[in-house]
Design a protein around this motif. Structure first.
Motif, PDB file in Angstrom:
ATOM      1  N   LEU A  29       0.777  -1.244  -0.014  1.00 36.35           N
ATOM      2  CA  LEU A  29      -0.050   0.149   0.078  1.00 36.35           C
ATOM      3  C   LEU A  29       1.006   1.368  -0.040  1.00 36.35           C
ATOM      4  O   LEU A  29       0.536   2.395  -0.651  1.00 36.35           O
ATOM      5  N   GLY A  30       1.729   1.191   0.671  1.00 39.97           N
ATOM      6  CA  GLY A  30       2.898   2.276   0.737  1.00 39.97           C
ATOM      7  C   GLY A  30       3.620   2.669  -0.539  1.00 39.97           C
ATOM      8  O   GLY A  30       3.780   3.655  -0.675  1.00 39.97           O
ATOM      9  N   GLN A  31       3.935   1.420  -1.048  1.00 44.07           N
ATOM     10  CA  GLN A  31       4.516   1.492  -2.717  1.00 44.07           C
ATOM     11  C   GLN A  31       3.613   2.325  -3.550  1.00 44.07           C
ATOM     12  O   GLN A  31       3.928   3.180  -4.307  1.00 44.07           O
ATOM     13  N   ARG A  32       2.338   1.944  -3.636  1.00 41.03           N
ATOM     14  CA  ARG A  32       1.435   2.437  -4.522  1.00 41.03           C
ATOM     15  C   ARG A  32       1.079   3.956  -4.263  1.00 41.03           C
ATOM     16  O   ARG A  32       0.722   4.575  -4.963  1.00 41.03           O
ATOM     17  N   LEU A  33       0.904   4.117  -2.771  1.00 39.00           N
ATOM     18  CA  LEU A  33       0.733   5.684  -2.382  1.00 39.00           C
ATOM     19  C   LEU A  33       1.687   6.543  -2.845  1.00 39.00           C
ATOM     20  O   LEU A  33       1.687   7.555  -3.610  1.00 39.00           O
ATOM     21  N   CYS A  34       3.174   6.009  -2.511  1.00 35.91           N
ATOM     22  CA  CYS A  34       4.533   6.920  -2.929  1.00 35.91           C
ATOM     23  C   CYS A  34       4.546   6.836  -4.452  1.00 35.91           C
ATOM     24  O   CYS A  34       4.944   7.917  -5.108  1.00 35.91           O
ATOM     25  N   GLU A  35       3.922   6.019  -5.348  1.00 35.64           N
ATOM     26  CA  GLU A  35       3.911   5.950  -6.853  1.00 35.64           C
ATOM     27  C   GLU A  35       3.143   7.249  -7.247  1.00 35.64           C
ATOM     28  O   GLU A  35       3.620   7.695  -8.593  1.00 35.64           O
ATOM     29  N   ILE A  36       2.130   7.533  -6.514  1.00 34.95           N
ATOM     30  CA  ILE A  36       1.332   8.579  -6.785  1.00 34.95           C
ATOM     31  C   ILE A  36       1.671   9.845  -6.421  1.00 34.95           C
ATOM     32  O   ILE A  36       2.012  10.675  -7.083  1.00 34.95           O
ATOM     33  N   PHE A  37       1.937   9.930  -5.063  1.00 36.60           N
ATOM     34  CA  PHE A  37       2.121  11.067  -4.615  1.00 36.60           C
ATOM     35  C   PHE A  37       3.297  11.720  -4.067  1.00 36.60           C
ATOM     36  O   PHE A  37       4.004  12.562  -3.680  1.00 36.60           O
ATOM     37  N   GLY A  38       4.438  10.480  -4.370  1.00 39.62           N
ATOM     38  CA  GLY A  38       6.013  10.724  -3.828  1.00 39.62           C
ATOM     39  C   GLY A  38       6.733  10.965  -5.034  1.00 39.62           C
ATOM     40  O   GLY A  38       8.083  10.880  -5.035  1.00 39.62           O
ATOM     41  N   ARG A  39       6.293  11.753  -6.067  1.00 38.98           N
ATOM     42  CA  ARG A  39       7.157  11.941  -7.133  1.00 38.98           C
ATOM     43  C   ARG A  39       7.950  13.262  -7.163  1.00 38.98           C
ATOM     44  O   ARG A  39       8.959  13.225  -7.698  1.00 38.98           O
ATOM     45  N   TYR A  40       7.292  14.199  -6.279  1.00 36.66           N
ATOM     46  CA  TYR A  40       8.182  15.522  -6.109  1.00 36.66           C
ATOM     47  C   TYR A  40       7.761  15.750  -4.475  1.00 36.66           C
ATOM     48  O   TYR A  40       6.798  16.221  -4.140  1.00 36.66           O
ATOM     49  N   LEU A  41       9.043  15.819  -3.801  1.00 33.53           N
ATOM     50  CA  LEU A  41       8.866  15.844  -2.324  1.00 33.53           C
ATOM     51  C   LEU A  41       9.568  17.014  -1.917  1.00 33.53           C
ATOM     52  O   LEU A  41       9.955  17.121  -0.585  1.00 33.53           O
ATOM     53  N   TRP A  42       9.772  18.089  -2.821  1.00 33.81           N
ATOM     54  CA  TRP A  42      10.229  19.283  -2.129  1.00 33.81           C
ATOM     55  C   TRP A  42       9.308  20.003  -1.527  1.00 33.81           C
ATOM     56  O   TRP A  42       8.151  20.013  -2.278  1.00 33.81           O
ATOM     57  N   CYS A  43       9.685  20.878  -0.668  1.00 41.58           N
ATOM     58  CA  CYS A  43       8.604  21.845   0.013  1.00 41.58           C
ATOM     59  C   CYS A  43       7.162  20.932   0.261  1.00 41.58           C
ATOM     60  O   CYS A  43       6.131  21.513   0.079  1.00 41.58           O
ATOM     61  N   SER A  44       7.590  20.031   0.915  1.00 40.28           N
ATOM     62  CA  SER A  44       6.086  19.207   1.462  1.00 40.28           C
ATOM     63  C   SER A  44       5.580  20.244   2.566  1.00 40.28           C
ATOM     64  O   SER A  44       6.466  20.742   3.230  1.00 40.28           O
ATOM     65  N   ILE A  45       4.382  19.740   3.097  1.00 41.85           N
ATOM     66  CA  ILE A  45       3.709  20.409   4.053  1.00 41.85           C
ATOM     67  C   ILE A  45       3.497  19.350   5.211  1.00 41.85           C
ATOM     68  O   ILE A  45       3.286  18.229   4.848  1.00 41.85           O
ATOM     69  N   TYR A  46       3.447  19.965   6.474  1.00 40.34           N
ATOM     70  CA  TYR A  46       2.851  19.031   7.554  1.00 40.34           C
ATOM     71  C   TYR A  46       2.222  19.901   8.527  1.00 40.34           C
ATOM     72  O   TYR A  46       2.291  21.169   8.573  1.00 40.34           O
TER      73      TYR A  46
END
Length: 488
Positions: A29-46
């Motif tokens: 599940l983590g792999q699929r989530l990151c395949e979609i949303f983990g392509r650009y991880l600069w300036c992430s928000i939290y």
């Protein structure tokens, strides 16, 4: 709905062509989530999860380093932490954010989202995923894509698709991710960021056609994602994306030309008049440019226009410190403007400076200085505050000039022969003509070596450039306050 083995294999196969360089988490599940949303991880928000469901999260941006895919998956699972990302140069999805108070939310308009989805079909996006974004009950409409597309082209296509249908893209109504961002010449501008879907304890969940909650499981969301991405009409979208960008360039070229834009800018600036001190010179210049370039005024007519528009402007009586000399300053700016600008439609260059233009300009400044000195001396006499000694009197005159709203003359100006006769204790203002002639004569004789002048003029306190120099008039200089008069 649990994640099936077949669905997992399909997801892995469809995304295999878009492998990420950053190691993925071991969880499927983590792999699929990151395949979609983990392509650009600069300036992430939290953000921390708010204690109350009605409170808004306080978001922060991580700018020091990019997030890692495995950290993204860890943070997504953290029930006490919210995490979000933003698109990069390419993306596998888009997102429409509809606030709870938006006119397009089902609470206000039950058919609005259906109309949005119908509009999206015109560019090949035929499948969407509806989720509740958080406890605030806003709605996120995800638009999964089967392949990577140019992010900016997608942003433009979405805007060109929705706006003509009457939808307003703005915060609190309808926001689009990716947004049509501005281009940064020197500093890279980022796309807007959004929170990740279905985080534990975030209040996010899947919605059905009636906008009722169905599931909060990530596996169900990813299964819907795969089906929606497969169902998009990618051929239509591939044609729509470059066409949208091409149309955007046409719109840019068809916008107001530079001259019309300048005119509107001047009208906007001048409509508000004075809003504080130290604005007189700049506003007089703008009045003059508008009157000369766009209305064709010149000569005395331009002076009248500048003076009349200035005195009738909002804030003039409250903020302008040069009301006693406003016509003189209007004349100075009129002369300077005619040197650097020409009326619109004349198709020529600015008129060449006549042989006497410099003399005229200098004469205007000299005359203004003399009038200011005379007014200061008369006021000091009326108040019986005119010192007897030359040094003290010079300082008193300069202070009184400032008090009366004029620029203080430098000591160099005060000690010029024609000005010295107006205030110096050794002269008589009633016999000005004789005194000036004598002063000039003595100076000439001193230059010829016959005798030394009585007093050597002191060095000026300041050396400033005129505001009407070419680089300042054309907006190429004057970035430093050292060129500005203290009263201007």
């Amino acid at each position: 709905m649990p994640l099936s083995s077949k669905a997992g294999q399909q997801a892995t196969g469809s995304l295999a062509q878009h492998q990420l360089s950053d190691p993925l988490p071991s969880d499927l599940l983590g792999q699929r989530l990151c395949e979609i949303f983990g392509r650009y991880l600069w300036c992430s928000i939290y953000a921390d999860v708010p204690e109350g469901g009605s409170q808004k999260a306080k978001w922060y941006t991580q700018k020091r380093y990019p997030l890692k895919n495995r950290v993204l998956w860890r943070d997504w699972q953290d029930a006490a932490r919210l995490v979000g990302v933003r698109p990069g140069h390419q993306t596998l999805y888009a997102l429409l954010d509809i606030d709870i108070n938006s006119p397009y939310h089902p609470n206000q308009d039950k058919g609005a989202i259906a109309r949005i989805e119908a509009a999206l079909e015109t560019i090949g996006i035929t499948r969407t995923i509806r989720i509740r974004s958080s406890w605030s009950e806003g709605i996120h409409l995800y638009l999964p894509l089967p392949e990577l597309v140019n992010t900016f082209n997608l942003a433009v296509a979405l805007k060109n698709c929705l706006v003509p249908q009457g939808f307003t893209l703005k915060q609190g109504h309808l926001e689009c991710f990716p947004n049509v961002k501005a281009y940064g010449n020197f500093i890279k501008t980022e796309y807007l960021a959004h929170r990740l879907p279905l985080q534990p304890a975030s209040g996010s969940c899947l919605l059905n056609e009636a906008f009722s909650p169905t599931s909060h499981k990530l596996s169900a969301f990813l299964d819907q994602w795969e089906m929606a991405a497969t169902g998009q009409d990618i051929l239509v979208l591939q044609q729509a994306l470059p066409l949208a960008r091409k149309n955007r360039f046409k719109q840019v070229r068809n916008r107001l030309n530079k001259v019309e834009s300048w005119k509107q800018d001047l009208e906007t600036v001048l409509a508000e008049g004075w809003t504080g001190f130290s604005q007189t010179n700049q506003l007089l210049k703008e009045f003059g440019c508008y009157g000369h370039v766009f209305l064709g005024h010149s000569g005395e007519a331009l002076v009248d226009f500048i003076c009349q528009r200035a005195t009738a402007s909002p804030g003039y009586e409250k903020w302008c410190r040069h009301q006693r000399e406003i016509r003189m300053r209007s004349r100075v700016w009129a002369i300077a403007i005619e040197k650097y600008y020409w009326p619109l439609g004349s198709y020529g260059k600015a008129p060449k400076e006549p042989a006497t233009a410099t003399d005229t300009f200098n004469h205007q400044r000299a005359q203004a200085a003399q009038e200011s000195i005379q007014a200061a001396v008369q006021q000091l006499k009326a108040l019986d505050q005119l010192p007897e000694k030359a040094t003290a009197r010079a300082q008193a005159v300069r202070k009184m000039q400032a008090f009366l709203g004029a620029s203080s003359s430098s000591l160099e100006t005060l000690y010029k022969a024609i000005n010295k006769a107006l205030w110096h204790p050794d002269t008589d203002i009633g016999t000005l003509e004789t005194t000036v002639i004598n002063e000039v004569s003595r100076d000439l004789e001193a230059k010829e070596g016959n005798e030394q002048p009585d007093i050597d003029p002191p060095e000026p306190l300041y050396n400033r450039e005129l505001r009407t120099k070419e680089k300042i008039m054309k907006g190429l200089g004057c970035g430093n306050d050292e060129f500005l008069s203290p009263q201007t």
